[in-house]
Motif scaffolding. Sequence first.
Motif, PDB file in Angstrom:
ATOM      1  N   TYR A  59      14.488  -7.904   5.674  1.00  0.00           N
ATOM      2  CA  TYR A  59      13.985  -7.395   6.957  1.00  0.00           C
ATOM      3  C   TYR A  59      13.034  -6.215   6.780  1.00  0.00           C
ATOM      4  CZ  TYR A  59      14.223  -6.623  11.999  1.00  0.00           C
ATOM      5  OH  TYR A  59      13.902  -6.504  13.320  1.00  0.00           O
ATOM      6  N   TRP A  60      13.413  -5.276   5.888  1.00  0.00           N
ATOM      7  CA  TRP A  60      12.575  -4.098   5.694  1.00  0.00           C
ATOM      8  C   TRP A  60      11.207  -4.468   5.141  1.00  0.00           C
ATOM      9  CZ3 TRP A  60      10.565  -3.108   0.932  1.00  0.00           C
ATOM     10  CH2 TRP A  60      11.208  -3.684  -0.169  1.00  0.00           C
ATOM     11  N   ALA A  61      11.159  -5.546   4.340  1.00  0.00           N
ATOM     12  CA  ALA A  61       9.878  -5.964   3.770  1.00  0.00           C
ATOM     13  C   ALA A  61       8.945  -6.484   4.856  1.00  0.00           C
ATOM     14  CB  ALA A  61      10.097  -7.024   2.699  1.00  0.00           C
ATOM     15  N   TRP A  62       9.504  -7.189   5.843  1.00  0.00           N
ATOM     16  CA  TRP A  62       8.677  -7.653   6.958  1.00  0.00           C
ATOM     17  C   TRP A  62       8.087  -6.475   7.728  1.00  0.00           C
ATOM     18  CZ3 TRP A  62       6.694 -12.195   7.237  1.00  0.00           C
ATOM     19  CH2 TRP A  62       7.368 -13.307   6.740  1.00  0.00           C
ATOM     20  N   ILE A  63       8.854  -5.404   7.856  1.00  0.00           N
ATOM     21  CA  ILE A  63       8.349  -4.211   8.540  1.00  0.00           C
ATOM     22  C   ILE A  63       7.185  -3.606   7.758  1.00  0.00           C
ATOM     23  CG2 ILE A  63       8.950  -1.888   9.314  1.00  0.00           C
ATOM     24  CD1 ILE A  63      11.809  -2.886   9.744  1.00  0.00           C
ATOM     25  N   VAL A  64       7.326  -3.574   6.427  1.00  0.00           N
ATOM     26  CA  VAL A  64       6.234  -3.060   5.586  1.00  0.00           C
ATOM     27  C   VAL A  64       5.006  -3.958   5.699  1.00  0.00           C
ATOM     28  CG1 VAL A  64       5.518  -2.591   3.220  1.00  0.00           C
ATOM     29  CG2 VAL A  64       7.813  -1.925   3.983  1.00  0.00           C
ATOM     30  N   VAL A  65       5.219  -5.271   5.667  1.00  0.00           N
ATOM     31  CA  VAL A  65       4.108  -6.219   5.805  1.00  0.00           C
ATOM     32  C   VAL A  65       3.396  -6.004   7.138  1.00  0.00           C
ATOM     33  CG1 VAL A  65       3.528  -8.659   6.111  1.00  0.00           C
ATOM     34  CG2 VAL A  65       5.082  -7.969   4.278  1.00  0.00           C
ATOM     35  N   ALA A  66       4.167  -5.787   8.197  1.00  0.00           N
ATOM     36  CA  ALA A  66       3.570  -5.543   9.512  1.00  0.00           C
ATOM     37  C   ALA A  66       2.736  -4.266   9.499  1.00  0.00           C
ATOM     38  CB  ALA A  66       4.657  -5.456  10.578  1.00  0.00           C
ATOM     39  N   GLY A  67       3.219  -3.234   8.801  1.00  0.00           N
ATOM     40  CA  GLY A  67       2.458  -1.991   8.722  1.00  0.00           C
ATOM     41  C   GLY A  67       1.149  -2.170   7.973  1.00  0.00           C
ATOM     42  N   VAL A  68       1.193  -2.906   6.871  1.00  0.00           N
ATOM     43  CA  VAL A  68      -0.040  -3.167   6.100  1.00  0.00           C
ATOM     44  C   VAL A  68      -1.004  -4.007   6.930  1.00  0.00           C
ATOM     45  CG1 VAL A  68      -0.981  -4.284   4.044  1.00  0.00           C
ATOM     46  CG2 VAL A  68       1.146  -2.969   3.889  1.00  0.00           C
ATOM     47  N   LEU A  69      -0.464  -5.026   7.601  1.00  0.00           N
ATOM     48  CA  LEU A  69      -1.308  -5.836   8.483  1.00  0.00           C
ATOM     49  C   LEU A  69      -1.910  -4.975   9.586  1.00  0.00           C
ATOM     50  CD1 LEU A  69      -2.355  -8.616   9.379  1.00  0.00           C
ATOM     51  CD2 LEU A  69      -0.210  -8.900  10.668  1.00  0.00           C
ATOM     52  N   GLY A  70      -1.112  -4.050  10.113  1.00  0.00           N
ATOM     53  CA  GLY A  70      -1.614  -3.151  11.144  1.00  0.00           C
ATOM     54  C   GLY A  70      -2.763  -2.288  10.659  1.00  0.00           C
ATOM     55  N   LEU A  71      -2.703  -1.851   9.395  1.00  0.00           N
ATOM     56  CA  LEU A  71      -3.817  -1.084   8.830  1.00  0.00           C
ATOM     57  C   LEU A  71      -5.106  -1.899   8.858  1.00  0.00           C
ATOM     58  CD1 LEU A  71      -2.417   0.751   5.661  1.00  0.00           C
ATOM     59  CD2 LEU A  71      -3.315   1.797   7.745  1.00  0.00           C
ATOM     60  N   MET A  72      -5.019  -3.157   8.430  1.00  0.00           N
ATOM     61  CA  MET A  72      -6.211  -4.013   8.380  1.00  0.00           C
ATOM     62  C   MET A  72      -6.725  -4.337   9.782  1.00  0.00           C
ATOM     63  SD  MET A  72      -5.350  -6.558   5.171  1.00  0.00           S
ATOM     64  CE  MET A  72      -3.803  -7.156   5.838  1.00  0.00           C
ATOM     65  N   VAL A  73      -5.799  -4.641  10.686  1.00  0.00           N
ATOM     66  CA  VAL A  73      -6.210  -4.927  12.062  1.00  0.00           C
ATOM     67  C   VAL A  73      -6.788  -3.673  12.709  1.00  0.00           C
ATOM     68  CG1 VAL A  73      -5.385  -5.583  14.362  1.00  0.00           C
ATOM     69  CG2 VAL A  73      -4.567  -6.815  12.347  1.00  0.00           C
ATOM     70  N   GLY A  74      -6.206  -2.517  12.407  1.00  0.00           N
ATOM     71  CA  GLY A  74      -6.734  -1.270  12.954  1.00  0.00           C
ATOM     72  C   GLY A  74      -8.176  -1.024  12.558  1.00  0.00           C
ATOM     73  N   SER A  75      -8.522  -1.431  11.323  1.00  0.00           N
ATOM     74  CA  SER A  75      -9.910  -1.312  10.889  1.00  0.00           C
ATOM     75  C   SER A  75     -10.833  -2.158  11.763  1.00  0.00           C
ATOM     76  CB  SER A  75     -10.028  -1.736   9.421  1.00  0.00           C
ATOM     77  OG  SER A  75     -11.356  -1.617   8.963  1.00  0.00           O
ATOM     78  N   PHE A  76     -10.385  -3.376  12.078  1.00  0.00           N
ATOM     79  CA  PHE A  76     -11.174  -4.233  12.965  1.00  0.00           C
ATOM     80  C   PHE A  76     -11.214  -3.676  14.386  1.00  0.00           C
ATOM     81  CE2 PHE A  76     -11.161  -7.807  16.020  1.00  0.00           C
ATOM     82  CZ  PHE A  76     -12.465  -8.239  15.826  1.00  0.00           C
ATOM     83  N   LEU A  77     -10.106  -3.094  14.846  1.00  0.00           N
ATOM     84  CA  LEU A  77     -10.078  -2.528  16.197  1.00  0.00           C
ATOM     85  C   LEU A  77     -11.080  -1.384  16.337  1.00  0.00           C
ATOM     86  CD1 LEU A  77      -6.260  -2.532  17.072  1.00  0.00           C
ATOM     87  CD2 LEU A  77      -7.994  -4.256  17.571  1.00  0.00           C
ATOM     88  N   ASN A  78     -11.295  -0.630  15.258  1.00  0.00           N
ATOM     89  CA  ASN A  78     -12.334   0.395  15.292  1.00  0.00           C
ATOM     90  C   ASN A  78     -13.699  -0.223  15.595  1.00  0.00           C
ATOM     91  OD1 ASN A  78     -11.346   3.101  14.813  1.00  0.00           O
ATOM     92  ND2 ASN A  78     -10.716   2.427  12.790  1.00  0.00           N
ATOM     93  N   VAL A  79     -13.963  -1.369  14.975  1.00  0.00           N
ATOM     94  CA  VAL A  79     -15.224  -2.073  15.228  1.00  0.00           C
ATOM     95  C   VAL A  79     -15.306  -2.508  16.690  1.00  0.00           C
ATOM     96  CG1 VAL A  79     -16.601  -4.103  14.638  1.00  0.00           C
ATOM     97  CG2 VAL A  79     -15.386  -2.853  12.844  1.00  0.00           C
ATOM     98  N   VAL A  80     -14.201  -3.036  17.215  1.00  0.00           N
ATOM     99  CA  VAL A  80     -14.170  -3.464  18.610  1.00  0.00           C
ATOM    100  C   VAL A  80     -14.439  -2.288  19.537  1.00  0.00           C
ATOM    101  CG1 VAL A  80     -12.708  -4.425  20.433  1.00  0.00           C
ATOM    102  CG2 VAL A  80     -12.600  -5.373  18.127  1.00  0.00           C
ATOM    103  N   MET A  81     -13.809  -1.162  19.276  1.00  0.00           N
ATOM    104  CA  MET A  81     -13.972   0.013  20.132  1.00  0.00           C
ATOM    105  C   MET A  81     -15.413   0.496  20.173  1.00  0.00           C
ATOM    106  SD  MET A  81     -10.642   2.276  19.104  1.00  0.00           S
ATOM    107  CE  MET A  81      -9.005   1.573  19.100  1.00  0.00           C
ATOM    108  N   LEU A  82     -16.094   0.401  19.047  1.00  0.00           N
ATOM    109  CA  LEU A  82     -17.458   0.911  18.964  1.00  0.00           C
ATOM    110  C   LEU A  82     -18.497  -0.100  19.439  1.00  0.00           C
ATOM    111  CD1 LEU A  82     -17.235   2.714  15.510  1.00  0.00           C
ATOM    112  CD2 LEU A  82     -17.338   3.783  17.753  1.00  0.00           C
ATOM    113  N   ARG A  83     -18.282  -1.366  19.132  1.00  0.00           N
ATOM    114  CA  ARG A  83     -19.329  -2.351  19.390  1.00  0.00           C
ATOM    115  C   ARG A  83     -19.200  -3.066  20.726  1.00  0.00           C
ATOM    116  NH1 ARG A  83     -20.292  -5.398  13.522  1.00  0.00           N
ATOM    117  NH2 ARG A  83     -20.707  -3.499  12.311  1.00  0.00           N
ATOM    118  N   LEU A  84     -17.970  -3.295  21.189  1.00  0.00           N
ATOM    119  CA  LEU A  84     -17.809  -4.035  22.435  1.00  0.00           C
ATOM    120  C   LEU A  84     -18.469  -3.337  23.623  1.00  0.00           C
ATOM    121  CD1 LEU A  84     -16.712  -6.447  23.972  1.00  0.00           C
ATOM    122  CD2 LEU A  84     -14.497  -5.287  24.142  1.00  0.00           C
TER     123      LEU A  84
END
Length: 283
Positions: free
Chosen positions: A4-29
């Motif tokens: 279970y704890w590993a899934w939480i870590v995976v979600a956090g790492v995925l969140g880092l990558m998605v957050g990078s894309f969200l920065n693009v959305v915030m600026l470009r949209l």
Amino acid sequence: MLPYWAWIVVAGVLGLMVGSFLNVVMLRLPERMAFAWRNEAREILELEAVDETAPPDLVRQPSHCPQCKHRLSARDNIPLFGWLLLGGRCRYCKARISIQYPLVELLTALLSAAIVWRFGPGWVGLAGLVFTWILVAASGIDFRTQLLPDQLTYPLLWLGLLLSLLPMFVLPHTAILAAAIGYLSLWSLYWLFKLLTGKEGMGYGDFKLLAALGAWMGPMALLPIMLLSSLIGAIVGVSLIALRKHERDVPMPFGPFIAAAGWTWFVFGPWLMHAYAVFFGLR
């Protein structure tokens, strides 16, 4: 199968990558929205077309420094750590890189990890992640531009309604009722405030955002969300005014506070209700 704890870590790492894309959305949209609005206005007014270069899209154009326009390398684009390794400055022109980038990435990582901690790594957790990412993007855009794009609030609303057909979080009739109540409640407050003061107290995007939150959580969540958002907004507003970071007469976007309250209730609602009942001796 991962623990279970590993899934939480995976979600956090995925969140880092998605957050990078969200920065693009915030600026470009917002830029792409403004570009489309200008073209539509010229067409409606039958004005001569202007040869204007379209802003970068959300996916195909690579990231670049806003100052020197140099294309960023892969190592510069590593979420959070790229900013830290660069010391917050562009590798090429040494211009400062906004702290928004690492903050959004870190926030998205933490919120994503919290979602999987709360709902688990299944379909419910995945839905919670999408819910979270849309709220982060919408809040960032509203904070920067005082706009809540329909491109984000409508998909959030419709996704909540569609998930109610499973049902995942609430039943269909509950989701529809809450969406209607959420929209009409803020719509009514908007017009009451405008009739009394002649001013606009909020935007239509706020109505749509609360309607979307209602579709995900049902009508019983609407009042706590509004109370929480008002409390968060008051604390932030008073703090900024006290620190002279915000003028009294300058409007402040309300969408981020609604989103923060909605996410908080989505994740911690049952515990908050229990704490409220215990505090007031109802249990």
